[in-house]
Design a protein around this motif. Structure first.
Motif, PDB file in Angstrom:
ATOM      1  N   GLU A  18      -3.524 -10.783  15.477  1.00 60.36           N
ATOM      2  CA  GLU A  18      -3.166  -9.381  15.257  1.00 60.36           C
ATOM      3  C   GLU A  18      -2.896  -8.673  16.573  1.00 60.36           C
ATOM      4  N   LEU A  19      -3.742  -8.914  17.552  1.00 64.61           N
ATOM      5  CA  LEU A  19      -3.565  -8.280  18.858  1.00 64.61           C
ATOM      6  C   LEU A  19      -2.295  -8.773  19.540  1.00 64.61           C
ATOM      7  N   CYS A  20      -1.981 -10.053  19.383  1.00 70.86           N
ATOM      8  CA  CYS A  20      -0.745 -10.592  19.950  1.00 70.86           C
ATOM      9  C   CYS A  20       0.477  -9.933  19.314  1.00 70.86           C
TER      10      CYS A  20
ATOM     11  N   HIS B 164       5.590  -4.214  21.524  1.00 71.65           N
ATOM     12  CA  HIS B 164       5.962  -3.303  22.605  1.00 71.65           C
ATOM     13  C   HIS B 164       6.686  -4.034  23.736  1.00 71.65           C
ATOM     14  N   HIS B 165       6.965  -5.311  23.516  1.00 69.37           N
ATOM     15  CA  HIS B 165       7.622  -6.124  24.536  1.00 69.37           C
ATOM     16  C   HIS B 165       9.070  -6.363  24.135  1.00 69.37           C
ATOM     17  N   ARG B 166       9.908  -6.669  25.115  1.00 63.49           N
ATOM     18  CA  ARG B 166      11.326  -6.879  24.808  1.00 63.49           C
ATOM     19  C   ARG B 166      11.555  -8.086  23.895  1.00 63.49           C
ATOM     20  N   LEU B 167      10.590  -9.030  23.875  1.00 62.39           N
ATOM     21  CA  LEU B 167      10.731 -10.184  22.984  1.00 62.39           C
ATOM     22  C   LEU B 167      10.572  -9.791  21.522  1.00 62.39           C
ATOM     23  N   GLY B 168       9.703  -8.783  21.285  1.00 63.02           N
ATOM     24  CA  GLY B 168       9.540  -8.230  19.950  1.00 63.02           C
ATOM     25  C   GLY B 168       9.310  -9.261  18.867  1.00 63.02           C
ATOM     26  N   ARG B 169      10.126  -9.167  17.819  1.00 64.76           N
ATOM     27  CA  ARG B 169       9.962 -10.044  16.658  1.00 64.76           C
ATOM     28  C   ARG B 169      10.155 -11.514  16.997  1.00 64.76           C
ATOM     29  N   ARG B 170      11.100 -11.790  17.907  1.00 62.70           N
ATOM     30  CA  ARG B 170      11.365 -13.190  18.249  1.00 62.70           C
ATOM     31  C   ARG B 170      10.146 -13.836  18.906  1.00 62.70           C
ATOM     32  N   GLY B 171       9.482 -13.099  19.767  1.00 62.31           N
ATOM     33  CA  GLY B 171       8.283 -13.623  20.395  1.00 62.31           C
ATOM     34  C   GLY B 171       7.178 -13.871  19.387  1.00 62.31           C
TER      35      GLY B 171
END
Length: 408
Positions: free
Chosen positions: A69-71, A77-84
């Motif tokens: 959940e924390l990840c 909030h990171h540019r990777l977003g959903r893909r990450g």
């Protein structure tokens, strides 16, 4: 005393993952191929596991959220977003399937050794029993924990018996095995397999979630009490798992030395060899321990899979479907004419490659005061976890290079 016992439990549940059938295969293979040389790997891996599991549980206690959940929140909030998030989820699911392979195969072979049940049918029986244990968890976490601890006790008692029953231990060589060495062809692969079977990614994810539905702290003082008991929980639960792993390797080092890796990881051959050198009782104890390990760890693995999916995707599927999906690859292996022992060893190597994906996020989150507040890790703890993360990652990269070289 009753209060203390009530606050212990999550680490014992996750410790089951550290003595699953994959550990049987890697420890027996390591002991047979290298004697006591890899004792230090078993000890170091279990010490690392204590640190990792303690910090994972601490994350859950302090934040009230699981590591997945924390990840997901951090990646949003990171540019990777959903893909990450998708990459993190898919690799975690792959690790869960590799985990299930070891657990199902081990339990199925245990049923075969004890009752002559065909492997595929044994896999189906394992799935049903695991589902029943998980249903018990829905009726109350304490009943579930006690059932898992009881199965863990069968493993521990079994290997304590085998350690003394088979005899032939060379305690001087055992002590010498605490000195780090990795000499000999294939030793690094065996070491990485042991690490992969010990520091388990899905156990880290699960441990961070187990405290969510247990005792809740109503004040900072109560939270400090829970954190203190968490230390003892990890020390006792994972310490016991470490002793069981060491006993496995020592039994193999004493009585299976110079056996091939394939033979030493073949549970049928181990069972037959024990019957010859220590009698039918020893073989029976091994079969019971293997079955208990497979049943307990397959249940815990399914529970971890739910935590992974819920945390990374925000979605849950019915428990029955989760059990079916993760069991399918294992049942396919059981239905095919392949070496179950070798499949177990390869699954542990796959697990080792999933470790960095959980350790790097754990390292980042536990040192972050915006997440952990006053409970953020200090410099010493951060450096120690960082060293563990870098070392395990380096071992994995080295093994990948060795595998690539062998294919060229």
């Amino acid at each position: 005393m009753r209060l203390a016992a009530g606050l212990l439990g999550p680490a014992f549940v996750t410790s089951v993952a550290y003595v699953d059938p994959g550990n049987f295969a890697t420890n027996f293979a390591g002991g047979a191929a290298r004697g006591y040389q890899l004792v230090w790997v078993v000890v170091a891996a279990n010490l690392a596991a204590m640190l990792v599991q303690y910090l994972a549980a601490k994350v859950g206690l302090v934040t009230g959220q699981s590591l997945p959940e924390l990840c997901r929140v951090r990646l949003s909030h990171h540019r990777l977003g959903r893909r990450g998030t998708l990459v993190m989820w898919l690799q975690a699911e792959a690790v869960a399937m590799a985990t299930d392979l070891a657990e199902f195969v081990g339990a199925a072979i245990g049923l075969n050794l004890l009752f002559g049940v065909p492997l595929f049918l044994g896999g189906l029986i394992t799935a049903v029993i695991a589902f029943g244990l998980l249903w018990l968890e829905q009726r109350g976490y304490r009943r579930y924990e006690l059932a898992i601890v009881a199965l863990l006790a069968f493993v521990g008692i079994g290997f304590a018996y085998l350690f003394f029953r088979v005899g032939g231990q060379h305690y001087g060589q055992l002590a010498g095995g605490l000195v780090p060495t990795l000499t000999g062809s294939g030793t690094v692969g065996l070491a990485v397999g042991i690490v992969g079977a010990t520091v388990m990614p899905h156990a880290v994810y699960l441990h961070s979630a187990l405290h969510k539905d247990r005792v809740q702290a109503a004040s900072p003082g109560e939270r400090e009490t829970l954190l203190a008991y968490n230390k003892w929980d990890c020390l006792l639960g994972l310490g016991a798992a470490g002793i069981f792993n060491l006993a496995m390797l020592c039994v193999a080092a004493a009585k299976f030395r110079q056996s091939s890796v394939a033979a030493a990881s073949d549970f049928n051959l181990i069972h037959d060899r024990l019957a010859v050198i220590a009698g039918g009782g020893a073989a029976l104890v091994f079969g019971v321990a293997l079955l208990a390990s497979g049943l307990a760890s397959s249940t815990v693995g399914t529970q971890a899979g739910q935590v992974v999916m819920d945390g990374f995707t925000g979605r849950r599927i019915p428990l029955l479907w989760r059990r079916v999906l993760t069991a399918l690859p294992s049942l396919v292996i059981l239905a095919l004419p392949v070496s179950a022992g070798q499949a177990l060893l390869y699954s542990q190597v796959v697990l080792s490659f999933g470790i960095p994906f959980v350790l790097f996020p754990l390292l980042a989150l536990t040192r972050d005061a915006s997440v952990m507040g006053s409970q953020a890790s200090g410099r010493g703890t951060t450096l120690l976890l960082g060293a563990v993360t870098v070392l395990i990652t380096a071992l994995n990269v080295y093994l990948l290079g060795q595998l690539a070289a062998g294919l060229l």
